[in-house]
Design an enzyme around this catalytic site. Structure first.
Site, short mmCIF file in Angstrom:
data_model
loop_
_atom_site.label_atom_id
_atom_site.label_comp_id
_atom_site.label_asym_id
_atom_site.label_seq_id
_atom_site.Cartn_x
_atom_site.Cartn_y
_atom_site.Cartn_z
N CYS A 132 0.27 -1.50 -0.04
CA CYS A 132 -0.03 -0.44 0.26
C CYS A 132 0.82 0.85 -0.10
O CYS A 132 2.02 1.11 -0.72
CB CYS A 132 -1.07 0.01 1.19
SG CYS A 132 -2.36 1.04 1.20
N HIS A 188 -3.48 -5.13 1.59
CA HIS A 188 -2.93 -5.64 2.40
C HIS A 188 -3.89 -6.84 2.81
O HIS A 188 -4.68 -7.32 2.14
CB HIS A 188 -3.83 -4.71 3.78
CG HIS A 188 -3.41 -3.26 3.20
ND1 HIS A 188 -2.62 -3.06 4.78
CD2 HIS A 188 -3.95 -2.14 3.72
CE1 HIS A 188 -2.27 -1.72 3.97
NE2 HIS A 188 -2.92 -1.47 3.41
#
Length: 484
Positions: free
Chosen positions: A330, A430
């Protein structure tokens, strides 16, 4: 009979989240329809619900303990700090705005309506709700407009127990002092105390328990033992337990950013007995790792500057020159590109920051946040495995069509990049290490050829069962629910 119970603590990290998870599992074992609830959570560890909302990860784990899917109503107010004095405010899973602390303090009167709406929805659906407070109910400066602790308990008319961590010391002062700082009506709401993480002979504690009950008129519901080796996702603090050993198959280093987010991504690596895992803090070196992973960040550009201030950029480049592997998740993935642009000032002052340049990629931060659970396949070194995870990010990254994306999602879209030298891998997902086969493939790509898979989900289930077993054995639950 409906069972509503709120667990408050004398301090942060007293054991509220774990106790709620354990109580949820205890009730679920009895066939009771139970769910978790936390009115307000301040954390950078978040989860995505099936309908694309965002809540604290602790409530997602507690929902797992109940055997149900997480819902935005289980954590109606989530605060994600983006500076020392400000946070992004998320209501019922959707980002509202960024607010400074003073502005949010005034806004809490409005937020209480959202909290009560979610709680009432859950009341209609479940027989029992295990509610988690935040921090301590005795924070004098936060009492006005409180929605996280006694302010909510009074409004919703729910009973409360107070938990304290004896391993920190001063447990009787914590419990007695916390109760003394509450109003008379709040004190009347407290049904008893739980002492957490006790080591040693319980007989040596009995005189203190007797004193506490005599002084307060409240029962000690039980004393939970210190569970050696116990590990369940931390709500926000970086887990202190790390896996350090010279004879492990893989050495992994993760730099701790000032606004690190979703560090629970790394629990499957941190707890894997085959991996030497360490978090690298301020003033520490990344050297000695086989794999460096840049984590997510709530403030990508600010943390990119922090990374450089620590000299980690130079260490990463040296690591690559020596043949090491680097991964970004991310915000960490965004940092590995050429530039991160924030023309609207989404994360602070508008502007652009130069990335580390491992990928020919440009990222532009936008107001719209992508929240979704995804499944697909990951291919590294020509070997393909199933992959899944969740996306929580504001912004879009673009790269040339000839660059290699290692992840194909179920809708046909692509995620992430692998560098031409095969030393860099980035993804927006994630939770990518949660599937054992995915974590194994990434570790093998990083150089650990004989490493064994680690089933993190199964380990979570064992941890939840372990705390539930301890509650069954050491707490007198009939003091809370005589009909249980």
């Amino acid at each position: 009979m409906k069972k509503w119970l709120m667990v408050q603590g004398t301090t942060s990290d007293a054991g509220k989240s774990v106790l709620v998870a354990g109580l949820c599992r205890v009730l679920a074992r009895r066939g009771i329809q139970v769910c978790p609830f936390k009115p307000q959570n301040m954390a950078l560890n978040s989860a995505v619900t099936p309908d694309g909302g965002e809540i604290g990860r602790a409530q997602a784990v507690q929902a797992q303990a109940c055997g149900i899917a997480p819902s935005v109503h289980m954590n109606p107010v989530l605060l994600k700090p983006n500076s020392d004095t400000g946070a992004q405010v998320i209501l019922q899973g959707r980002a509202l705005s960024n607010m400074e602390a003073n502005a949010y303090h005034d806004y809490k009167k409005v937020a209480m309506d959202t909290v009560m709406d979610s709680f009432q929805r859950l009341q209609q659906e479940y027989e029992a709700i295990m509610i988690e407070g935040a921090g301590s109910p005795a924070e004098i400066n936060l009492r006005e407009n409180d929605i996280a602790n006694m302010g909510f308990a009074e409004k919703a008319d729910v009973p409360v127990i107070i938990v304290a961590d004896i391993d920190r010391g001063g447990v009787f002062a914590h419990l007695y002092g916390t109760l003394a700082l509450l109003s008379e009506s709040e004190q009347a709401r407290v049904k008893g105390f739980v002492i957490n993480r006790f080591r040693g002979d319980i007989g040596l504690l009995q005189s203190g328990l007797d004193w506490l009950e005599q002084k307060t008129g409240k029962p000690v519901i039980g004393v939970l033992p210190y569970l050696h080796g116990f590990d369940l996702e931390a709500e926000d603090a970086i887990a202190a337990q790390q896996n350090l050993s010279a004879d492990r198959q893989l050495r992994v280093a993760v730099p701790v950013f000032t606004r690190i987010s979703n560090h629970t991504d790394f629990d499957p690596l941190r707890l894997n007995p085959n991996i030497d895992f360490r978090y690298v803090g301020q003033g520490e070196s990344l050297s000695g790792a086989d794999l460096i992973i840049l984590p997510g960040s709530k403030s990508t550009r600010a943390d990119l500057a922090y990374l450089r201030s620590q000299g980690w950029d130079k260490e990463i480049l040296r690591h690559l020159r020596l043949g090491g592997k680097v991964m970004g998740i991310c915000g960490g993935f965004q940092m590995l590109g050429e530039w991160v642009h924030d023309p609207l000032g989404i994360e602070g002052e508008a502007g652009s920051s130069e990335g580390l340049g491992l990928f020919a990629m440009q990222t532009e931060l936008t107001a719209e946040k992508r929240l979704t659970n995804v499944k697909g396949h990951l291919t590294l070194d020509g070997q393909t495995v199933a992959a899944q995870g969740y996306e929580i990010h504001a912004g879009h990254s673009s790269w040339a069509a000839d660059q290699k994306s290692p992840i194909i999602l179920s809708d046909g879209s692509l995620d992430g990049l692998v560098s031409d030298c095969n030393q860099g891998f980035g993804t927006y997902l994630h939770g990518i290490f949660d599937r054992p086969e995915t974590a194994l493939r990434i570790c093998q790509w990083a150089g650990a050829k004989e490493i064994e898979a680690y089933d993190h989900r199964a380990a979570q289930e064992r941890a939840i069962d372990r705390i539930a077993d301890a509650i069954e054995q050491h707490l007198d639950l009939t003091l809370l629910w005589p009909d249980l």
